[in-house]
Design a protein around this motif. Structure first.
Motif, short mmCIF file in Angstrom:
data_model
loop_
_atom_site.label_atom_id
_atom_site.label_comp_id
_atom_site.label_asym_id
_atom_site.label_seq_id
_atom_site.Cartn_x
_atom_site.Cartn_y
_atom_site.Cartn_z
N ALA A 157 -5.19 -5.78 -6.17
CA ALA A 157 -3.87 -5.46 -5.76
C ALA A 157 -2.89 -6.54 -6.36
CB ALA A 157 -3.56 -5.53 -4.27
N LEU A 193 -3.18 3.27 -0.89
CA LEU A 193 -3.83 2.61 -1.83
C LEU A 193 -3.02 1.53 -2.35
CD1 LEU A 193 -4.37 5.77 -4.22
CD2 LEU A 193 -6.18 4.62 -2.81
N TYR A 194 -3.59 0.41 -2.72
CA TYR A 194 -2.83 -0.62 -3.28
C TYR A 194 -2.08 -0.50 -4.42
CZ TYR A 194 -5.38 -3.54 0.47
OH TYR A 194 -5.76 -3.70 1.71
N LEU A 209 1.08 -1.34 0.07
CA LEU A 209 -0.02 0.24 -0.02
C LEU A 209 1.07 1.42 -0.10
CD1 LEU A 209 -1.56 -2.07 2.09
CD2 LEU A 209 -3.28 -0.39 2.09
N ARG A 267 -1.17 -1.83 -7.87
CA ARG A 267 -1.86 -2.78 -8.78
C ARG A 267 -0.88 -3.20 -9.76
NH1 ARG A 267 -6.62 -0.55 -12.24
NH2 ARG A 267 -4.86 -0.24 -13.92
N LEU A 290 -2.42 2.56 -8.96
CA LEU A 290 -2.83 2.14 -7.78
C LEU A 290 -4.35 1.93 -7.60
CD1 LEU A 290 -0.92 5.12 -5.82
CD2 LEU A 290 -0.40 2.53 -5.89
N THR A 291 -4.92 1.29 -6.57
CA THR A 291 -6.34 0.89 -6.75
C THR A 291 -6.62 0.99 -5.01
OG1 THR A 291 -8.20 -0.58 -7.18
CG2 THR A 291 -5.95 -1.59 -6.61
N ARG A 292 -8.05 1.09 -4.80
CA ARG A 292 -8.57 1.15 -3.44
C ARG A 292 -9.20 -0.55 -3.12
NH1 ARG A 292 -9.48 5.95 -1.36
NH2 ARG A 292 -9.83 7.92 -2.72
N GLU A 293 -9.26 -1.14 -4.20
CA GLU A 293 -9.54 -2.63 -4.23
C GLU A 293 -8.84 -3.65 -4.01
OE1 GLU A 293 -12.93 -3.01 -4.17
OE2 GLU A 293 -13.00 -0.75 -4.72
N ARG A 294 -8.58 -4.27 -2.82
CA ARG A 294 -7.71 -5.20 -2.38
C ARG A 294 -7.64 -6.06 -3.40
NH1 ARG A 294 -8.07 -7.94 3.45
NH2 ARG A 294 -6.20 -6.73 3.85
#
Length: 89
Positions: free
Chosen positions: A51, A13-14, A9, A16, A44-48
């Motif tokens: 990732a 944010l994860y 992170l 990606r 980057l993404t908010r969704e785990r």
């Protein structure tokens, strides 16, 4: 025995992956590189579940080094860096 797995992170944010179509900056050109090298942008993404899962400690260090290069050469403001161990869920 399998390799440990991680998610990274950056500022909440994860990570990606890396976007080779976008240039985030240029690395230094001392040492092995005779000239500056373009660096890919971070995705980057908010969704785990989206990732990037990094396998093994050597690959973890490689990903960390790529992030560090963006802080050093491309002006990424790093507020928080987290490394999350992926466990069997």
């Amino acid at each position: 025995m399998s390799l440990p797995k991680y998610r990274i992170l950056v500022n909440g944010l994860y990570l990606r992956g890396w976007d080779d179509s976008e240039t985030a900056g240029h690395s230094g050109h001392m040492g092995w590189q005779p000239r500056a090298v373009e660096m890919s942008g971070m995705m980057l993404t908010r969704e785990r579940d989206q990732a990037k899962v990094v396998e093994g400690n050597i690959e973890l260090r490689s990903q960390f080094n790529r992030i560090y290069d963006r802080v050093r050469y491309a002006g990424l403001e790093l507020i928080r860096l987290e490394i999350e161990r992926v466990t069997v869920e």
